[in-house]
Design a protein around this motif. Structure first.
Motif: not given
Ligand SMILES: [Fe+2]
Length: 163
Positions: A38-49, A100-106, A130-136, A139-142
């Motif tokens: 989970l920690k790694a997931g948040f860090e990865e999503h930070l780079d994506q953000t 996940q609430k954040v991801e669904h909002y995005e 669309d590129e960002t949408l797919e990444e969001e 992330t939600d799936e992950k």
């Protein structure tokens, strides 16, 4: 009533602010996460953000608008709730729920912007969004996977020990 382009730009400013708020919140969420995955997931999503913010700036540029943010009250509320969970040490399952609430909002915001861009005939913008949408979505799936595997296994083991 405002036209679609004006509505689009207003929503774009809102989302630009939302992503910037998330940039500040994610390191705190990563720090609070107990599971390595989970920690790694948040860090990865930070780079994506960071990249999502760049793409939004690109969208502003394509519309000949200066990149400006308008305070996103929804993201402020979601981030505030996440911070409360961290303060109360609610644990990883609660953190995942907040994320996940954040991801669904995005996903909702990017989805609307993408369909409006389509209507406006702005193909390049459609692709960027669309590129960002797919990444969001990914992330939600992950987050779903982590919630269903890592967290549950641990709960199970803890429950087993009590017997
Ligand atoms: Fe994002």
């Amino acid at each position: 009533m405002s036209n679609l382009r004006e509505t689009f730009i207003e929503e774009l400013k809102d989302l630009y602010d939302a992503e910037k708020q998330l940039m500040k919140a994610l390191p705190k969420m990563a720090k609070a996460a107990e599971h390595e995955e989970l920690k790694a997931g948040f860090e990865e999503h930070l780079d994506q953000t960071e990249e999502h913010i760049n793409r939004l700036e690109e969208v502003f540029k394509l519309l000949d608008e200066t990149a400006k943010s308008k305070k996103c009250k929804a993201m402020a509320g979601l981030v505030e709730e996440a911070q409360d969970l961290i303060k109360e040490e609610e644990g990883d399952a609660a953190l995942i729920c907040a994320a996940q609430k954040v991801e669904h909002y995005e996903i909702a915001s990017y989805g609307s912007l993408k369909s409006w861009a389509k209507l406006m005939g702005e193909d390049e913008i459609v692709d960027l969004l669309d590129e960002t949408l797919e990444e969001e979505k990914a992330t939600d799936e992950k987050l779903n996977d982590i919630a269903e595997t890592a967290i549950n296994v641990e709960e199970h083991e803890a429950a087993g020990k009590e017997d």
